[in-house]
Design a protein around this motif. Structure first.
Motif, PDB file in Angstrom:
ATOM      1  N   UNK A  49       8.830  -9.138  -8.622  1.00 24.55           N
ATOM      2  CA  UNK A  49       8.766  -8.853  -7.195  1.00 24.55           C
ATOM      3  C   UNK A  49       7.431  -9.350  -6.625  1.00 24.55           C
ATOM      4  N   UNK A  50       7.496 -10.059  -5.493  1.00 20.10           N
ATOM      5  CA  UNK A  50       6.276 -10.513  -4.847  1.00 20.10           C
ATOM      6  C   UNK A  50       5.420  -9.321  -4.450  1.00 20.10           C
ATOM      7  N   UNK A  51       4.107  -9.530  -4.486  1.00 22.33           N
ATOM      8  CA  UNK A  51       3.178  -8.454  -4.142  1.00 22.33           C
ATOM      9  C   UNK A  51       3.261  -8.058  -2.682  1.00 22.33           C
ATOM     10  N   UNK A  52       3.807  -8.941  -1.838  1.00 22.30           N
ATOM     11  CA  UNK A  52       3.767  -8.692  -0.404  1.00 22.30           C
ATOM     12  C   UNK A  52       5.148  -8.593   0.237  1.00 22.30           C
ATOM     13  N   UNK A  53       6.131  -8.168  -0.528  1.00 21.72           N
ATOM     14  CA  UNK A  53       7.423  -7.836   0.065  1.00 21.72           C
ATOM     15  C   UNK A  53       7.350  -6.456   0.699  1.00 21.72           C
ATOM     16  N   UNK A  54       8.297  -6.174   1.570  1.00 15.87           N
ATOM     17  CA  UNK A  54       8.374  -4.848   2.178  1.00 15.87           C
ATOM     18  C   UNK A  54       8.645  -3.784   1.117  1.00 15.87           C
ATOM     19  N   UNK A  55       9.456  -4.108   0.123  1.00 15.73           N
ATOM     20  CA  UNK A  55       9.772  -3.140  -0.928  1.00 15.73           C
ATOM     21  C   UNK A  55       8.552  -2.847  -1.783  1.00 15.73           C
ATOM     22  N   UNK A  56       7.753  -3.876  -2.088  1.00 14.91           N
ATOM     23  CA  UNK A  56       6.527  -3.659  -2.844  1.00 14.91           C
ATOM     24  C   UNK A  56       5.562  -2.785  -2.049  1.00 14.91           C
ATOM     25  N   UNK A  57       5.470  -3.050  -0.746  1.00  7.23           N
ATOM     26  CA  UNK A  57       4.618  -2.220   0.114  1.00  7.23           C
ATOM     27  C   UNK A  57       5.085  -0.776   0.066  1.00  7.23           C
ATOM     28  N   UNK A  58       6.384  -0.577   0.201  1.00  8.59           N
ATOM     29  CA  UNK A  58       6.943   0.776   0.161  1.00  8.59           C
ATOM     30  C   UNK A  58       6.579   1.466  -1.143  1.00  8.59           C
ATOM     31  N   UNK A  59       6.741   0.780  -2.267  1.00 15.10           N
ATOM     32  CA  UNK A  59       6.441   1.363  -3.575  1.00 15.10           C
ATOM     33  C   UNK A  59       4.965   1.724  -3.697  1.00 15.10           C
ATOM     34  N   UNK A  60       4.094   0.837  -3.222  1.00 18.58           N
ATOM     35  CA  UNK A  60       2.658   1.096  -3.298  1.00 18.58           C
ATOM     36  C   UNK A  60       2.260   2.310  -2.470  1.00 18.58           C
ATOM     37  N   UNK A  61       2.790   2.383  -1.260  1.00 20.61           N
ATOM     38  CA  UNK A  61       2.444   3.508  -0.385  1.00 20.61           C
ATOM     39  C   UNK A  61       2.897   4.822  -0.998  1.00 20.61           C
ATOM     40  N   UNK A  62       4.140   4.874  -1.464  1.00 22.35           N
ATOM     41  CA  UNK A  62       4.662   6.108  -2.027  1.00 22.35           C
ATOM     42  C   UNK A  62       3.934   6.493  -3.316  1.00 22.35           C
ATOM     43  N   UNK A  63       3.493   5.502  -4.070  1.00 24.36           N
ATOM     44  CA  UNK A  63       2.801   5.764  -5.322  1.00 24.36           C
ATOM     45  C   UNK A  63       1.346   6.166  -5.109  1.00 24.36           C
ATOM     46  N   UNK A  64       0.657   5.470  -4.198  1.00 25.96           N
ATOM     47  CA  UNK A  64      -0.788   5.653  -4.065  1.00 25.96           C
ATOM     48  C   UNK A  64      -1.187   6.721  -3.052  1.00 25.96           C
ATOM     49  N   UNK A  65      -0.377   6.935  -2.035  1.00 27.38           N
ATOM     50  CA  UNK A  65      -0.773   7.851  -0.966  1.00 27.38           C
ATOM     51  C   UNK A  65      -0.129   9.218  -1.074  1.00 27.38           C
ATOM     52  N   UNK A  66       0.914   9.350  -1.863  1.00 21.00           N
ATOM     53  CA  UNK A  66       1.623  10.632  -1.965  1.00 21.00           C
ATOM     54  C   UNK A  66       0.700  11.709  -2.518  1.00 21.00           C
ATOM     55  N   UNK A  67       0.447  12.719  -1.706  1.00 23.14           N
ATOM     56  CA  UNK A  67      -0.373  13.844  -2.146  1.00 23.14           C
ATOM     57  C   UNK A  67      -1.857  13.593  -2.148  1.00 23.14           C
ATOM     58  N   UNK A  68      -2.287  12.387  -1.735  1.00 21.53           N
ATOM     59  CA  UNK A  68      -3.704  12.076  -1.725  1.00 21.53           C
ATOM     60  C   UNK A  68      -4.377  12.671  -0.487  1.00 21.53           C
ATOM     61  N   UNK A  69      -5.639  13.040  -0.653  1.00 25.52           N
ATOM     62  CA  UNK A  69      -6.432  13.554   0.458  1.00 25.52           C
ATOM     63  C   UNK A  69      -7.653  12.656   0.622  1.00 25.52           C
ATOM     64  N   UNK A  75      10.392  -9.570   5.638  1.00 28.38           N
ATOM     65  CA  UNK A  75      10.588 -11.011   5.784  1.00 28.38           C
ATOM     66  C   UNK A  75      10.684 -11.684   4.428  1.00 28.38           C
ATOM     67  N   UNK A  76      11.307 -11.026   3.478  1.00 27.55           N
ATOM     68  CA  UNK A  76      11.492 -11.627   2.167  1.00 27.55           C
ATOM     69  C   UNK A  76      10.234 -11.585   1.337  1.00 27.55           C
ATOM     70  N   UNK A  77       9.862 -12.730   0.752  1.00 28.07           N
ATOM     71  CA  UNK A  77       8.737 -12.776  -0.181  1.00 28.07           C
ATOM     72  C   UNK A  77       7.401 -12.465   0.471  1.00 28.07           C
ATOM     73  N   UNK A  78       7.280 -12.651   1.787  1.00 23.12           N
ATOM     74  CA  UNK A  78       6.036 -12.372   2.490  1.00 23.12           C
ATOM     75  C   UNK A  78       6.351 -11.582   3.751  1.00 23.12           C
ATOM     76  N   UNK A  79       6.235 -10.256   3.641  1.00 22.74           N
ATOM     77  CA  UNK A  79       6.467  -9.398   4.796  1.00 22.74           C
ATOM     78  C   UNK A  79       5.394  -9.639   5.841  1.00 22.74           C
ATOM     79  N   UNK A  80       5.602  -9.089   7.020  1.00 19.92           N
ATOM     80  CA  UNK A  80       4.632  -9.262   8.099  1.00 19.92           C
ATOM     81  C   UNK A  80       4.367  -7.928   8.777  1.00 19.92           C
ATOM     82  N   UNK A  81       3.283  -7.887   9.547  1.00 20.40           N
ATOM     83  CA  UNK A  81       2.919  -6.684  10.299  1.00 20.40           C
ATOM     84  C   UNK A  81       3.133  -6.952  11.781  1.00 20.40           C
ATOM     85  N   UNK A  82       3.783  -6.002  12.453  1.00 17.58           N
ATOM     86  CA  UNK A  82       4.085  -6.123  13.874  1.00 17.58           C
ATOM     87  C   UNK A  82       2.850  -5.742  14.694  1.00 17.58           C
ATOM     88  N   UNK A  83       2.440  -6.645  15.592  1.00 17.33           N
ATOM     89  CA  UNK A  83       1.261  -6.425  16.430  1.00 17.33           C
ATOM     90  C   UNK A  83       1.579  -6.791  17.874  1.00 17.33           C
TER      91      UNK A  83
END
Length: 206
Positions: free
Chosen positions: A1-21, A56-64
């Protein structure tokens, strides 16, 4: 999985931020000698923004957005969709979704909320909660001309590359203040938006 897919982002957020203060982030981290930030301000205005990661597939983007030049706050700057939290909102998430719909026409059923980055304090007196989400295309957006000149996307891979995070300085209220900037093509992303993106990098990708 590419490091910058939406799914990879989702996994990172749920893994790294869950329960963090985390300690509150903000403009003051680059300007520790300046005291007009945070809880000691006489009037702190609560706000929320939506960090929408578009699939956006292999390279997700941020809406601005490019804000219109006549607004009272951060006029003409590049920003996330968002604004003040109203009493009728269901907290920061409700405010972020409402503002995204009002500003750019983003439908909430295309958005999956993942969490948030806690508080980010700005030198202009806002306590912002950046709400993290993935967004499912296709997007049919309609920018509100009263607030938004343009809505666009920037690749997640560019914004999460620390080599693109420039530290700049300028005069604000008679004092030198430091801020981040992330120029992309003809866009100049800086200030609060770049600061929040730097926090996102530190907590999710660093």
């Amino acid at each position: 999985m590419s490091e910058f897919t939406a799914e990879n982002f989702r996994s990172r957020v749920l893994d790294r931020l869950d329960g963090q203060s985390y300690e509150p982030a903000g403009d003051h981290l680059l300007n520790p000698e300046i005291e007009d930030y945070g809880e000691d301000l006489d009037k702190v205005r609560d706000a929320a923004v939506l960090i929408g990661i578009v699939d956006r597939g292999a390279d997700a983007s941020i809406l601005l957005t490019q804000r219109t030049a006549h607004l009272r706050s951060h006029a003409g700057q590049i920003a996330f969709p968002g604004g003040k939290i109203d009493a009728e909102d269901d907290g920061p998430i409700g405010a972020a979704l409402r503002e995204a719909h009002e500003e750019v026409g983003l439908e909430s059923d295309l958005v999956e909320i993942l969490g948030d980055l806690g508080h980010y304090y700005t030198g202009s007196g806002y306590r912002v909660v950046p709400v993290l989400a993935t967004v499912k295309p296709p997007l049919i957006l309609s920018p509100n001309p009263a607030e938004v000149d343009e809505v666009f996307e920037v690749p997640l891979s560019f914004l999460m590359n620390p080599e693109n995070h420039q530290k700049k300085s300028g005069e604000f209220r008679g004092k030198t203040r430091y801020y981040y900037a992330m120029p992309f093509e003809q866009r100049y992303i800086w200030g609060v938006t770049a600061g929040i993106l730097r926090v996102l990098y530190n907590r999710v990708y660093a």
